[in-house]
Design a protein around this motif. Structure first.
Motif, PDB file in Angstrom:
ATOM      1  N   THR A 153       0.836  -1.209   0.000  1.00 60.92           N
ATOM      2  CA  THR A 153       0.000   0.000   0.000  1.00 60.92           C
ATOM      3  C   THR A 153       0.865   1.250   0.000  1.00 60.92           C
ATOM      4  OG1 THR A 153      -0.146  -0.127   2.404  1.00 60.92           O
ATOM      5  CG2 THR A 153      -2.000  -1.026   1.155  1.00 60.92           C
ATOM      6  N   ALA A 154       1.737   1.369  -0.968  1.00 63.43           N
ATOM      7  CA  ALA A 154       2.601   2.550  -1.100  1.00 63.43           C
ATOM      8  C   ALA A 154       3.371   2.786   0.193  1.00 63.43           C
ATOM      9  CB  ALA A 154       1.802   3.772  -1.524  1.00 63.43           C
ATOM     10  N   LYS A 155       3.213   3.959   0.802  1.00 59.77           N
ATOM     11  CA  LYS A 155       4.013   4.316   1.975  1.00 59.77           C
ATOM     12  C   LYS A 155       3.285   4.081   3.293  1.00 59.77           C
ATOM     13  CE  LYS A 155       7.319   5.863  -0.633  1.00 59.77           C
ATOM     14  NZ  LYS A 155       8.536   5.108  -0.808  1.00 59.77           N
ATOM     15  N   PHE A 156       2.102   3.474   3.262  1.00 66.02           N
ATOM     16  CA  PHE A 156       1.336   3.297   4.483  1.00 66.02           C
ATOM     17  C   PHE A 156       1.648   1.958   5.132  1.00 66.02           C
ATOM     18  CE2 PHE A 156      -1.134   6.098   1.717  1.00 66.02           C
ATOM     19  CZ  PHE A 156      -1.296   7.187   2.557  1.00 66.02           C
ATOM     20  N   PRO A 157       1.804   1.912   6.461  1.00 66.18           N
ATOM     21  CA  PRO A 157       2.055   0.644   7.152  1.00 66.18           C
ATOM     22  C   PRO A 157       0.870  -0.311   6.982  1.00 66.18           C
ATOM     23  CG  PRO A 157       2.481   2.512   8.601  1.00 66.18           C
ATOM     24  CD  PRO A 157       1.808   3.044   7.384  1.00 66.18           C
ATOM     25  N   THR A 158       1.164  -1.604   6.872  1.00 67.19           N
ATOM     26  CA  THR A 158       0.131  -2.616   6.714  1.00 67.19           C
ATOM     27  C   THR A 158       0.460  -3.807   7.610  1.00 67.19           C
ATOM     28  OG1 THR A 158       1.324  -3.641   4.896  1.00 67.19           O
ATOM     29  CG2 THR A 158      -0.332  -1.990   4.301  1.00 67.19           C
ATOM     30  N   PRO A 159      -0.484  -4.721   7.788  1.00 69.79           N
ATOM     31  CA  PRO A 159      -0.177  -5.888   8.618  1.00 69.79           C
ATOM     32  C   PRO A 159       0.930  -6.741   8.015  1.00 69.79           C
ATOM     33  CG  PRO A 159      -2.552  -5.678   8.292  1.00 69.79           C
ATOM     34  CD  PRO A 159      -1.891  -4.705   7.355  1.00 69.79           C
ATOM     35  N   SER A 160       1.846  -7.171   8.861  1.00 69.26           N
ATOM     36  CA  SER A 160       2.835  -8.151   8.430  1.00 69.26           C
ATOM     37  C   SER A 160       2.173  -9.522   8.363  1.00 69.26           C
ATOM     38  CB  SER A 160       4.016  -8.213   9.392  1.00 69.26           C
ATOM     39  OG  SER A 160       4.777  -7.035   9.345  1.00 69.26           O
ATOM     40  N   SER A 190       5.424  -0.016  11.167  1.00 74.19           N
ATOM     41  CA  SER A 190       6.741  -0.314  10.605  1.00 74.19           C
ATOM     42  C   SER A 190       6.607  -1.315   9.470  1.00 74.19           C
ATOM     43  CB  SER A 190       7.665  -0.889  11.689  1.00 74.19           C
ATOM     44  OG  SER A 190       7.216  -2.181  12.064  1.00 74.19           O
ATOM     45  N   GLN A 191       7.744  -1.714   8.938  1.00 73.44           N
ATOM     46  CA  GLN A 191       7.798  -2.754   7.913  1.00 73.44           C
ATOM     47  C   GLN A 191       9.089  -3.534   8.117  1.00 73.44           C
ATOM     48  OE1 GLN A 191       8.757  -1.960   3.621  1.00 73.44           O
ATOM     49  NE2 GLN A 191       6.637  -2.628   3.307  1.00 73.44           N
ATOM     50  N   ILE A 192       8.972  -4.846   8.296  1.00 66.49           N
ATOM     51  CA  ILE A 192      10.159  -5.677   8.499  1.00 66.49           C
ATOM     52  C   ILE A 192      10.926  -5.752   7.182  1.00 66.49           C
ATOM     53  CG2 ILE A 192      10.960  -8.009   9.041  1.00 66.49           C
ATOM     54  CD1 ILE A 192       8.385  -8.306  10.724  1.00 66.49           C
TER      55      ILE A 192
END
Length: 198
Positions: A153-160, A190-192
């Motif tokens: 989703t571009a620059k938005f945090p999402t569920p890992s 965040s994003q791992i």
């Protein structure tokens, strides 16, 4: 107690065609040590003109550099590659990358880690973002392979999402969101991007 060791791969501001020119938007560098060639091999993702993504490969005798480009504008298997991870298991190297807005690819590297082979597998085919997975982070523990990914989703945090497999080429079984205490389901904003043993 991290110590800044300086820039390991210098920009090339005088060469407009270089993937290391400041306009080129390089990110997510990953490094493997190649035991066969005794060199450190760094892969980088670059966003080029018309938002076409490609990989760039550089090598150095030391992990701190300086790194020199050896393979420019590489499209692994002819594919438009996005977020990626490098992984090594029993002396064999792999690149795991998002085929942009389609699926996840696990592709074997050549013996020197400077290019890819024709051996690859396809995983997590999803219809479209945000369901398509990106930002893979792979590690191995107790004989099992694990892969963290994020929604697209571009620059938005999402569920890992974490998945497990008996082999690097799958079949991958999705275990779900590893951030069980994250009430917003954004991977704690965040994003791992990698997993390493401490």
């Amino acid at each position: 107690n991290w110590k800044d060791e300086g820039i390991i791969c210098a920009p090339q501001p005088d060469d407009l065609n270089s993937p290391l020119h400041p306009n080129a938007k390089m990110d997510r560098p990953h490094i493997l040590y190649n035991e066969l060639t005794k060199t450190f091999v760094m892969w980088m993702k670059v966003m080029g003109e018309r938002n076409i993504q490609y990989m760039v490969v550089a090598t150095s005798d030391k992990i701190t550099g300086p790194y020199e480009l050896v393979n420019k504008k590489l499209h692994p298997g002819g594919m438009n590659s996005g977020d990626f991870d490098l992984f090594e298991d029993d002396g064999k190297g792999y690149i795991i990358f998002e085929r942009v807005h389609k699926d996840m690819i696990v592709m074997e590297l050549t013996d020197d880690y400077l290019d890819v082979t024709v051996n690859y597998s396809v995983h997590f085919p999803r219809k479209c973002p945000p369901f398509v997975r990106e930002a893979p982070a792979v590690f191995k523990k107790d004989g099992k392979f694990y892969m963290f990914t994020s929604g697209t989703t571009a620059k938005f945090p999402t569920p890992s999402e974490v998945a497990v497999s008996d082999t690097i080429h799958g079949e991958w079984k999705v275990l779900g969101d590893p951030h069980i205490n994250d009430k917003k389901h954004t991977s704690f904003d965040s994003q791992i991007s990698c997993v390493f043993k401490v």
